[in-house]
Design a protein around this motif. Structure first.
Motif, PDB file in Angstrom:
ATOM      1  N   ARG A   1       3.532  -7.799  -7.274  1.00 45.49           N
ATOM      2  CA  ARG A   1       3.448  -7.432  -5.858  1.00 45.49           C
ATOM      3  C   ARG A   1       4.820  -7.109  -5.273  1.00 45.49           C
ATOM      4  O   ARG A   1       4.958  -6.184  -4.462  1.00 45.49           O
ATOM      5  CB  ARG A   1       2.778  -8.551  -5.059  1.00 45.49           C
ATOM      6  CG  ARG A   1       1.289  -8.724  -5.350  1.00 45.49           C
ATOM      7  CD  ARG A   1       0.717  -9.882  -4.545  1.00 45.49           C
ATOM      8  NE  ARG A   1       1.340 -11.144  -4.954  1.00 45.49           N
ATOM      9  CZ  ARG A   1       1.291 -12.270  -4.231  1.00 45.49           C
ATOM     10  NH1 ARG A   1       0.679 -12.286  -3.055  1.00 45.49           N
ATOM     11  NH2 ARG A   1       1.872 -13.377  -4.681  1.00 45.49           N
ATOM     12  N   GLY A   2       5.850  -7.855  -5.679  1.00 48.20           N
ATOM     13  CA  GLY A   2       7.194  -7.571  -5.170  1.00 48.20           C
ATOM     14  C   GLY A   2       7.714  -6.231  -5.659  1.00 48.20           C
ATOM     15  O   GLY A   2       8.308  -5.465  -4.897  1.00 48.20           O
ATOM     16  N   ALA A   3       7.480  -5.937  -6.929  1.00 52.02           N
ATOM     17  CA  ALA A   3       7.862  -4.627  -7.457  1.00 52.02           C
ATOM     18  C   ALA A   3       7.114  -3.522  -6.724  1.00 52.02           C
ATOM     19  O   ALA A   3       7.689  -2.486  -6.366  1.00 52.02           O
ATOM     20  CB  ALA A   3       7.570  -4.570  -8.961  1.00 52.02           C
ATOM     21  N   ALA A   4       5.821  -3.748  -6.489  1.00 48.52           N
ATOM     22  CA  ALA A   4       5.011  -2.751  -5.800  1.00 48.52           C
ATOM     23  C   ALA A   4       5.492  -2.541  -4.365  1.00 48.52           C
ATOM     24  O   ALA A   4       5.427  -1.416  -3.838  1.00 48.52           O
ATOM     25  CB  ALA A   4       3.550  -3.177  -5.804  1.00 48.52           C
ATOM     26  N   GLN A   5       5.972  -3.596  -3.714  1.00 48.32           N
ATOM     27  CA  GLN A   5       6.526  -3.433  -2.373  1.00 48.32           C
ATOM     28  C   GLN A   5       7.717  -2.476  -2.393  1.00 48.32           C
ATOM     29  O   GLN A   5       7.850  -1.606  -1.521  1.00 48.32           O
ATOM     30  CB  GLN A   5       6.973  -4.795  -1.827  1.00 48.32           C
ATOM     31  CG  GLN A   5       5.843  -5.717  -1.409  1.00 48.32           C
ATOM     32  CD  GLN A   5       6.367  -7.090  -1.023  1.00 48.32           C
ATOM     33  OE1 GLN A   5       7.249  -7.637  -1.685  1.00 48.32           O
ATOM     34  NE2 GLN A   5       5.823  -7.657   0.041  1.00 48.32           N
ATOM     35  N   ASP A   6       8.597  -2.635  -3.387  1.00 47.64           N
ATOM     36  CA  ASP A   6       9.765  -1.752  -3.463  1.00 47.64           C
ATOM     37  C   ASP A   6       9.361  -0.326  -3.811  1.00 47.64           C
ATOM     38  O   ASP A   6       9.933   0.642  -3.295  1.00 47.64           O
ATOM     39  CB  ASP A   6      10.751  -2.291  -4.489  1.00 47.64           C
ATOM     40  CG  ASP A   6      11.512  -3.512  -4.003  1.00 47.64           C
ATOM     41  OD1 ASP A   6      11.359  -3.881  -2.823  1.00 47.64           O
ATOM     42  OD2 ASP A   6      12.260  -4.106  -4.803  1.00 47.64           O
ATOM     43  N   VAL A   7       8.384  -0.174  -4.693  1.00 46.37           N
ATOM     44  CA  VAL A   7       7.883   1.172  -5.012  1.00 46.37           C
ATOM     45  C   VAL A   7       7.265   1.802  -3.771  1.00 46.37           C
ATOM     46  O   VAL A   7       7.488   2.983  -3.469  1.00 46.37           O
ATOM     47  CB  VAL A   7       6.860   1.112  -6.164  1.00 46.37           C
ATOM     48  CG1 VAL A   7       6.248   2.486  -6.417  1.00 46.37           C
ATOM     49  CG2 VAL A   7       7.524   0.592  -7.440  1.00 46.37           C
ATOM     50  N   SER A   8       6.488   1.017  -3.037  1.00 51.64           N
ATOM     51  CA  SER A   8       5.884   1.510  -1.795  1.00 51.64           C
ATOM     52  C   SER A   8       6.952   1.922  -0.792  1.00 51.64           C
ATOM     53  O   SER A   8       6.809   2.930  -0.090  1.00 51.64           O
ATOM     54  CB  SER A   8       4.980   0.431  -1.195  1.00 51.64           C
ATOM     55  OG  SER A   8       4.542   0.794   0.094  1.00 51.64           O
ATOM     56  N   LEU A   9       8.022   1.140  -0.719  1.00 55.21           N
ATOM     57  CA  LEU A   9       9.101   1.461   0.209  1.00 55.21           C
ATOM     58  C   LEU A   9       9.742   2.794  -0.149  1.00 55.21           C
ATOM     59  O   LEU A   9       9.985   3.639   0.716  1.00 55.21           O
ATOM     60  CB  LEU A   9      10.141   0.337   0.186  1.00 55.21           C
ATOM     61  CG  LEU A   9      11.322   0.464   1.142  1.00 55.21           C
ATOM     62  CD1 LEU A   9      10.850   0.580   2.585  1.00 55.21           C
ATOM     63  CD2 LEU A   9      12.256  -0.737   0.982  1.00 55.21           C
ATOM     64  N   ALA A  10       9.999   3.016  -1.434  1.00 54.70           N
ATOM     65  CA  ALA A  10      10.549   4.305  -1.864  1.00 54.70           C
ATOM     66  C   ALA A  10       9.589   5.440  -1.543  1.00 54.70           C
ATOM     67  O   ALA A  10      10.008   6.524  -1.101  1.00 54.70           O
ATOM     68  CB  ALA A  10      10.849   4.269  -3.366  1.00 54.70           C
TER      69      ALA A  10
ATOM     70  N   ALA B   1       0.846  -1.194   0.000  1.00 52.93           N
ATOM     71  CA  ALA B   1       0.000   0.000   0.000  1.00 52.93           C
ATOM     72  C   ALA B   1       0.886   1.251   0.000  1.00 52.93           C
ATOM     73  O   ALA B   1       1.972   1.265   0.579  1.00 52.93           O
ATOM     74  CB  ALA B   1      -0.903  -0.018   1.223  1.00 52.93           C
ATOM     75  N   PRO B   2       0.454   2.317  -0.683  1.00 55.21           N
ATOM     76  CA  PRO B   2      -0.799   2.498  -1.424  1.00 55.21           C
ATOM     77  C   PRO B   2      -0.671   2.248  -2.929  1.00 55.21           C
ATOM     78  O   PRO B   2      -1.444   2.771  -3.721  1.00 55.21           O
ATOM     79  CB  PRO B   2      -1.114   3.963  -1.160  1.00 55.21           C
ATOM     80  CG  PRO B   2       0.254   4.608  -1.194  1.00 55.21           C
ATOM     81  CD  PRO B   2       1.204   3.601  -0.588  1.00 55.21           C
ATOM     82  N   ILE B   3       0.313   1.462  -3.345  1.00 56.36           N
ATOM     83  CA  ILE B   3       0.606   1.288  -4.763  1.00 56.36           C
ATOM     84  C   ILE B   3      -0.482   0.452  -5.442  1.00 56.36           C
ATOM     85  O   ILE B   3      -0.894  -0.584  -4.933  1.00 56.36           O
ATOM     86  CB  ILE B   3       1.984   0.647  -4.961  1.00 56.36           C
ATOM     87  CG1 ILE B   3       3.056   1.474  -4.248  1.00 56.36           C
ATOM     88  CG2 ILE B   3       2.306   0.490  -6.432  1.00 56.36           C
ATOM     89  CD1 ILE B   3       3.103   2.934  -4.631  1.00 56.36           C
ATOM     90  N   ASP B   4      -0.935   0.923  -6.590  1.00 54.60           N
ATOM     91  CA  ASP B   4      -1.980   0.260  -7.366  1.00 54.60           C
ATOM     92  C   ASP B   4      -1.320  -0.676  -8.385  1.00 54.60           C
ATOM     93  O   ASP B   4      -0.633  -0.213  -9.303  1.00 54.60           O
ATOM     94  CB  ASP B   4      -2.829   1.320  -8.069  1.00 54.60           C
ATOM     95  CG  ASP B   4      -4.036   0.733  -8.786  1.00 54.60           C
ATOM     96  OD1 ASP B   4      -3.857  -0.226  -9.552  1.00 54.60           O
ATOM     97  OD2 ASP B   4      -5.149   1.261  -8.597  1.00 54.60           O
ATOM     98  N   LEU B   5      -1.528  -1.977  -8.226  1.00 55.70           N
ATOM     99  CA  LEU B   5      -0.879  -2.952  -9.094  1.00 55.70           C
ATOM    100  C   LEU B   5      -1.272  -2.773 -10.561  1.00 55.70           C
ATOM    101  O   LEU B   5      -0.429  -2.906 -11.458  1.00 55.70           O
ATOM    102  CB  LEU B   5      -1.220  -4.377  -8.649  1.00 55.70           C
ATOM    103  CG  LEU B   5      -0.674  -4.842  -7.302  1.00 55.70           C
ATOM    104  CD1 LEU B   5      -1.099  -6.283  -7.037  1.00 55.70           C
ATOM    105  CD2 LEU B   5       0.839  -4.742  -7.257  1.00 55.70           C
ATOM    106  N   GLN B   6      -2.543  -2.473 -10.795  1.00 53.09           N
ATOM    107  CA  GLN B   6      -2.998  -2.349 -12.172  1.00 53.09           C
ATOM    108  C   GLN B   6      -2.360  -1.141 -12.857  1.00 53.09           C
ATOM    109  O   GLN B   6      -1.946  -1.216 -14.006  1.00 53.09           O
ATOM    110  CB  GLN B   6      -4.521  -2.243 -12.231  1.00 53.09           C
ATOM    111  CG  GLN B   6      -5.098  -2.338 -13.646  1.00 53.09           C
ATOM    112  CD  GLN B   6      -4.734  -3.651 -14.313  1.00 53.09           C
ATOM    113  OE1 GLN B   6      -4.986  -4.736 -13.773  1.00 53.09           O
ATOM    114  NE2 GLN B   6      -4.123  -3.573 -15.492  1.00 53.09           N
TER     115      GLN B   6
END
Length: 558
Positions: free
Chosen positions: A515-524, A30-35
């Protein structure tokens, strides 16, 4: 081994607390939108953008797309002269066939085949690479590092010669207890191990050419990655009076170097051991190198794309979030007949992450500090766009809080950890650990430090100017995936780097698990949000080579 002990210690220190967020849950990213992340990646990696090579129609379409996306998100132009871009003048060269390479060694003429035996290009603005009987000199690792009491060159004169280098650092293969062990970071590559440094050092010493001996483990990638540019190169237009690069630069296969040393009465492995000692001196190979290569050369105008969200309270203090928009464009056909190197993982998904972070900041309360969102050109050709920006800054490095880079994120699913590239550099690592814990994740130091990833992405030009940096990249060893564990993560990295890295098969796929990419984007995003809403200035660690540069401008940050 000492490096393994450091890794295990780091894992113990950075472990996630009990009862943390489940890393398999949407809360972890969160809050990254996977789509949205997938849609942006798909658009940037589409065939319509032709592989996003600088100076091509693919660039024109890419710049237009990115500008429109940033505008639609409600951001302001952050480029030069009130626009969305920064002009980056480049020299584009393409070595043409027929390519002939002749080595005369102890009375015998050897013909090297390209790209089987040798791979070369040129960064010179020239229509021909003509070299006649240039002496070849083996210079070991080719390092001059007074601060480490190391000099591979002695009084050798390289003027008009071909310098042959070993890849990586002198202590890369050192055994524990060897005198050189740890002097250059152990398994963790320093900048001295990068091919860019070796080419630069050869030019400084007047060499006409520079060839690095390819070994997959030391380079961090196979021969397929070496030859991926297919003789093409880009470089920034030189300022008047600047030192020109070597006329010819490239790689030779290990077997070729071993044969040349054998003909000179030397054993390759024995010479490598000697090169790990302070007593090494260059070896005249008793061979000469000749070639006559036609080159297509042109000047092209490429562009960085920069958007900004002005800060409400401290607008002169900036935070950079960035990736690179360029890939390798159109090249030789692969086995499927595909010629477009789409660069979906590298780095369409990273730019998609920058756009998604920008979307959230633009939709929320105005941050205290100014946020910059950049898409760099020329990363694949030597960090050209980010280096050009850092050397010609629109926003000063002295008041840049941090630079966060997203490059090559994985598509194999949610992970229990995040990979830390360049352990021990700055206090941004503490923020990484803090916000990774919020995601239910741990921090795992780079398992492949010999690949030198810290020096191979667009945050590095900022580090050289003293800006604290952090790189989120999936190539530093496999993540501990929720489905399949570390073995599955390692398998993803190995298969990608062996088969699709810089190849046409790096394409967007509908079955990706982002989901893994989104986790890293969320972390940034979480790190940037913290920095944008506090007065914190990240600091370099004691012992970091970048600390002294930052300290010279301390008064600007008070």
């Amino acid at each position: 081994m000492r490096w393994m002990a450091v890794v295990l210690a780091g894992l113990a220190v950075l472990a996630a607390p009990a009862g943390a967020t489940d890393p398999a849950s949407p809360e972890s990213y969160a809050p990254i939108d996977l789509q949205r992340l997938s849609d942006w990646t798909r658009a940037l990696a589409s065939d319509e953008l032709q592989g996003r090579a600088p100076g091509t129609e693919g660039e024109t379409r890419t710049i237009a797309y990115l500008t429109e996306q940033f505008r639609a998100l409600g951001l302001e132009p952050g480029g030069e002269n009130g626009g969305w871009t920064q002009r980056v003048p480049l020299v584009h060269t393409q070595v043409r066939s027929p390519a002939s390479f002749t080595v005369s060694s102890h009375g015998e003429a050897l013909t090297l085949q390209s790209p089987r035996d040798i791979y070369v290009n040129t960064a010179r603005e020239t229509q021909n690479v003509r070299i006649a009987d240039a002496p070849m000199v083996f210079v070991g690792y080719g390092i001059t590092a007074p601060e480490r009491s190391w000099d591979d060159f002695g009084d050798v004169d390289l003027s008009g010669k071909i310098a042959v280098f070993l890849v990586n650092d002198p202590d890369f293969e050192a055994a524990e207890g060897d005198p050189v062990a740890g002097r250059f970071g152990g398994r963790a590559m320093t900048y001295y191990g990068r091919w860019t440094y070796k080419f630069e050092e050869a030019a400084r010493r007047g060499a006409i050419g520079a060839l690095v001996v390819h070994e997959t483990e030391g380079a961090g990638y196979g021969w397929n990655t070496v030859q991926a540019p297919a003789g093409e190169n880009y470089s920034v237009v030189l300022a008047e009076g600047a030192r020109p690069p070597v006329l010819l630069q490239g790689w030779i296969q290990r077997e070729i170097a071993a044969d040349l040393l054998r003909r000179a009465g030397q054993d390759f492995e024995a010479v490598k051991r000697q090169a790990r000692s302070g007593s090494f001196r260059p070896i005249d190979l008793g061979a000469t190198f000749s070639t006559d290569l036609p080159v297509t050369v042109e000047r092209v105008e490429s562009h960085n794309v920069i958007a900004r969200l002005p800060g409400a309270r401290r607008p002169n203090e900036t935070i950079m979030l960035a990736g690179h928009w360029d890939a390798y464009g159109i090249g030789p056909a692969d086995a499927r007949g595909d010629t477009i190197r789409n660069g979906a993982h590298d780095d369409a998904v990273g730019i998609a992450g920058v756009l998604e972070i920008a979307r959230h900041f633009a939709a929320g309360p105005r941050p205290d500090r100014t946020l910059l969102f950049a898409a760099w050109t020329g990363e694949e050709r030597g960090l050209l766009g980010s280096e050009y920006f850092a050397a010609n800054p629109i926003y000063p490095a002295e008041t840049m809080v941090a630079s966060l880079a997203l490059d090559t994120l994985q598509s194999a699913g949610a992970a229990r950890d995040v990979i830390l590239i360049g352990q021990g550099q700055s206090s941004l690592e503490d923020l990484m650990a803090r916000f990774a814990r919020e995601q239910g994740r741990t921090v795992t130091p780079d398992a492949q430090p010999q690949r030198g990833l810290f020096y191979r992405a667009d945050h590095f030009p900022f580090a050289k100017r003293g800006v604290p940096v952090l790189l989120l990249m999936a190539l530093g060893g496999g993540a501990d995936l929720v489905n399949g564990g570390r073995a599955a993560g390692d398998r993803w990295v190995s298969e990608f780097t062996a088969n699709c890295y810089h190849q046409p098969c790096d394409e967007w796929r509908p079955d990706w698990d982002l989901r893994g990419a989104a986790q890293d984007v969320s972390l940034a995003y979480r790190i940037a949000r913290h920095l944008a809403t506090t007065a914190e200035w990240p600091q370099w660690r004691d012992g970091s080579e970048f600390r002294a540069v930052r300290e010279t401008s301390a008064d600007r940050r008070r």
